[in-house]
Design a protein around this motif. Structure first.
Motif, PDB file in Angstrom:
ATOM      1  N   MET A 282       1.259   1.576   6.839  1.00 11.04           N
ATOM      2  CA  MET A 282       2.068   2.748   6.460  1.00 11.04           C
ATOM      3  C   MET A 282       2.377   2.781   4.965  1.00 11.04           C
ATOM      4  SD  MET A 282       2.394   4.574   8.993  1.00 11.04           S
ATOM      5  CE  MET A 282       3.514   5.746   8.281  1.00 11.04           C
TER       6      MET A 282
ATOM      7  N   LEU B  49       0.734   2.648   2.004  1.00 14.60           N
ATOM      8  CA  LEU B  49       0.078   3.579   1.077  1.00 14.60           C
ATOM      9  C   LEU B  49       0.285   5.025   1.499  1.00 14.60           C
ATOM     10  CD1 LEU B  49      -3.227   1.711   0.176  1.00 14.60           C
ATOM     11  CD2 LEU B  49      -1.223   2.090  -1.255  1.00 14.60           C
ATOM     12  N   SER B  50       0.322   5.235   2.818  1.00 14.60           N
ATOM     13  CA  SER B  50       0.524   6.603   3.301  1.00 14.60           C
ATOM     14  C   SER B  50       1.899   7.121   2.862  1.00 14.60           C
ATOM     15  CB  SER B  50       0.350   6.608   4.817  1.00 14.60           C
ATOM     16  OG  SER B  50       1.144   7.559   5.408  1.00 14.60           O
TER      17      SER B  50
ATOM     18  N   PHE C 208      -4.858   1.074  -8.743  1.00 20.46           N
ATOM     19  CA  PHE C 208      -4.085   2.213  -8.217  1.00 20.46           C
ATOM     20  C   PHE C 208      -3.398   2.891  -9.396  1.00 20.46           C
ATOM     21  CE2 PHE C 208      -4.682  -0.176  -4.375  1.00 20.46           C
ATOM     22  CZ  PHE C 208      -4.777   0.809  -3.390  1.00 20.46           C
TER      23      PHE C 208
HETATM   24  P1  ADP Z   1      -0.599  -2.516   5.019  1.00 13.58           P
HETATM   25  O1  ADP Z   1      -0.225  -3.215   3.754  1.00 13.58           O
HETATM   26  O2  ADP Z   1       0.439  -2.585   6.075  1.00 13.58           O
HETATM   27  O3  ADP Z   1      -1.966  -2.867   5.545  1.00 13.58           O
HETATM   28  P2  ADP Z   1      -0.989  -0.250   3.311  1.00 13.58           P
HETATM   29  O4  ADP Z   1      -1.005   1.202   3.615  1.00 13.58           O
HETATM   30  O5  ADP Z   1      -0.082  -0.700   2.218  1.00 13.58           O
HETATM   31  O6  ADP Z   1      -0.662  -0.969   4.647  1.00 13.58           O
HETATM   32  O7  ADP Z   1      -2.457  -0.687   2.936  1.00 13.58           O
HETATM   33  C1  ADP Z   1      -3.541  -0.273   3.743  1.00 13.58           C
HETATM   34  C2  ADP Z   1      -4.772  -1.095   3.506  1.00 13.58           C
HETATM   35  O8  ADP Z   1      -5.286  -0.805   2.228  1.00 13.58           O
HETATM   36  C3  ADP Z   1      -4.550  -2.554   3.508  1.00 13.58           C
HETATM   37  O9  ADP Z   1      -4.545  -3.079   4.822  1.00 13.58           O
HETATM   38  C4  ADP Z   1      -5.761  -3.031   2.717  1.00 13.58           C
HETATM   39  O10 ADP Z   1      -6.910  -3.098   3.551  1.00 13.58           O
HETATM   40  C5  ADP Z   1      -6.012  -1.925   1.749  1.00 13.58           C
HETATM   41  N1  ADP Z   1      -5.502  -2.256   0.413  1.00 13.58           N
HETATM   42  C6  ADP Z   1      -4.357  -1.851  -0.139  1.00 13.58           C
HETATM   43  N2  ADP Z   1      -4.205  -2.329  -1.386  1.00 13.58           N
HETATM   44  C7  ADP Z   1      -5.296  -3.053  -1.659  1.00 13.58           C
HETATM   45  C8  ADP Z   1      -5.755  -3.823  -2.781  1.00 13.58           C
HETATM   46  N3  ADP Z   1      -5.030  -3.915  -3.911  1.00 13.58           N
HETATM   47  N4  ADP Z   1      -6.960  -4.445  -2.678  1.00 13.58           N
HETATM   48  C9  ADP Z   1      -7.682  -4.357  -1.557  1.00 13.58           C
HETATM   49  N5  ADP Z   1      -7.314  -3.650  -0.463  1.00 13.58           N
HETATM   50  C10 ADP Z   1      -6.145  -3.010  -0.501  1.00 13.58           C
END
Ligand code: ADP
Length: 476
Positions: free
Chosen positions: A436, A438-439, A464
């Motif tokens: 959740m 990033l969403s 990002f």
């Molecule tokens: P969560 O942290 O609970 O998995 P997020 O929405 O924050 O949920 O992230 C979703 C997915 O995005 C993560 O599970 C990961 O696979 C990918 N992700 C996010 N940030 C990074 C990053 N800096 N490097 C690689 N993968 C990432």
């Protein structure tokens, strides 16, 4: 017969009486005048309540009566001037009838066009420059409750108790300048309930360009507004839940952040006591110890205050936010996580950034989430030094100046196909991930009028970028 006021029952009676009077005078008086021309008045009167066929019949009757009078009066002694008078009268009645028929056809086509307006569900009304309602559609009757007869002639804004989104003078100025205005209004219906409408105004001008009337088309968006408000509230609640969940992930860092100053308080307290316990107490040292105790106590309580702000559930607020300060406040929270994962932090915060408008706690949540994701993503990296870059700088977006926050790591990144999915709710590759973060981050940034992008950095790892619009009138 239609139901316009002019078609009241006495109109045909008056017309009939007039026709009879003209016939009698024309036939039995010795006046040397074209009395029969007055049948024109009968035709004009009848045009108000008769349809096409009826009007033709009445005109025929008038011509018939003219001829009958002529025959009665002059049947035997035909003379030129009376014949001419009769012919002029017949011509006048014929021309008037034709004009009336044409007028009727035009009115009918206008009415048909107005009926078309009635087909739409939107509430449409036309008001003149003095705001007096001239036309009130069926849709307006249905939405507001007043019939056309009740509304026409009244002042629109008074009738509907219109609540405008800004000063009426500005709205009218825009309408007169561009010929249009569009915005949300709140109206009060006949039953007293309020309705939120999306209102579109168009200005009608006369041939000399002077404003004549405005047509207002209103569609009811009360339900949509309600749904939007509910969605907004749900999003805020979800943001809160995920924030608390993120804090759960950070308990080690948080405990460390609070423990450190507390331990310092104890150490300094002990030192102070020792200085006091000396045969000759060193007051200067004691004072220094107590000052350090106070400073550390403050630090601990600041951390707690920050945590409480993050954990608090509140309506998002809009206030000037210094992005660098906001990041400075987040960093201690991930400090322990970072050092545990042996990640080096490269911080490059641009000086003299303009402030952005937004909710500090929500923006902290985004920064926290990006930093934590980056640190966690590098957990499997052993062949190189793990690095986290956090940068702020000025940039620009399609909408204008923007403050950019970049969070970059040198972890494994993601495969290009997954890039688009990162911001989807429940997308997670982590064992205990909620998917959740990033969403929610995206909806927070978009609610701030900004954008968040995920890209693969050319040197490897993820980048990002958060873009936050700089308010047009800069606040300092
Ligand atoms: P969560 O942290 O609970 O998995 P997020 O929405 O924050 O949920 O992230 C979703 C997915 O995005 C993560 O599970 C990961 O696979 C990918 N992700 C996010 N940030 C990074 C990053 N800096 N490097 C690689 N993968 C990432």
């Amino acid at each position: 017969m239609d139901d316009t006021p002019s078609s009241r029952w006495f109109m045909p009676v008056i017309a009939a009486a007039l026709a009879a009077a003209i016939f009698i005078i024309d036939t039995f008086s010795a006046l040397d005048m074209a009395i029969a021309v007055l049948y024109v008045v009968v035709v004009l009167l009848s045009a108000n309540y008769s349809d096409r066929k009826g009007l033709l019949a009445i005109a025929g009757l008038c011509v018939g009566l003219t001829v009958l009078s002529f025959l009665i009066m002059h049947g035997s002694d035909y003379d030129l001037s009376s014949t001419m008078r009769a012919l002029v009268s017949i011509a006048a009645v014929t021309v008037t009838t034709l004009l009336c028929l044409e007028n009727q056809a035009a009115t009918q086509s206008l009415r048909a066009q107005a009926d078309l307006l009635d087909l739409t569900h939107d509430a449409i009304f036309v008001r003149d420059i003095a705001d007096t309602v001239q036309y009130w559609s069926k849709g307006a009757e249905e939405l507001y409750g007043w019939t056309s007869d009740q509304a026409v002639g009244l002042k629109a804004a008074e009738l509907l108790k219109t609540e405008f989104p800004g000063p009426l003078a500005d709205i009218r100025a825009e309408l007169f300048r561009t010929g249009r205005w569009e915005g949300e209004l709140v109206h009060t219906k006949q039953d007293g309930t309020k309705v939120v409408v999306m209102s579109r105004w168009s200005l009608q001008r006369d041939e000399r360009g002077r404003p004549l009337a405005a047509m207002e088309t209103n569609s009811d968006i009360t339900e949509r507004k309600h749904a939007e408000d509910t969605l907004h509230q749900t999003q805020a609640e979800l943001a809160h839940v995920t924030r608390v969940a993120t804090m759960g992930e950070l308990t080690a860092s948080i405990a460390h952040e609070i423990n450190q100053p507390l331990a310092a308080v104890v150490t300094n307290g002990e030192a102070g006591l020792r200085w006091l316990g000396r045969p000759e107490p060193d007051i200067a040292e004691v004072k220094a110890s107590v000052e350090r105790m106070i400073a550390n106590g403050r630090r601990a309580s600041e951390v707690v205050a920050r945590l409480r702000a993050l954990a608090r559930r509140g309506e998002p607020i809009q206030a000037p936010v210094d992005v660098n300060e906001m990041i400075d406040e987040v960093l201690p929270l991930v400090e322990r996580e970072r050092s545990d994962h042996r990640v080096t932090l490269d911080l490059a915060l641009a000086q003299q950034l303009p402030v952005v408008l937004g909710d500090r706690v929500q923006l902290q949540q985004v920064a926290l989430n990006l930093a934590l994701n980056a640190i966690q993503a590098m957990a499997g990296v052993n062949e190189r030094h793990r690095r986290l870059w956090i940068t702020t700088r000025m940039g620009s977006s399609e909408e204008g100046d923007a403050v950019l926050i970049e969070v970059r790591d040198n972890g494994p990144g993601v495969d290009p196909d997954s890039l688009a999915k990162l911001f989807n709710a429940f997308y997670s590759t982590k064992k205990d991930g909620m998917g959740m973060g990033l969403s929610i981050s995206r909806s927070i940034i978009e609610a701030h009028g900004g954008k968040i992008l995920a890209t693969l950095h050319v040197e490897g790892g993820m980048l990002f970028t958060v873009m936050l619009p700089v308010p047009k009138e800069r606040l300092s």
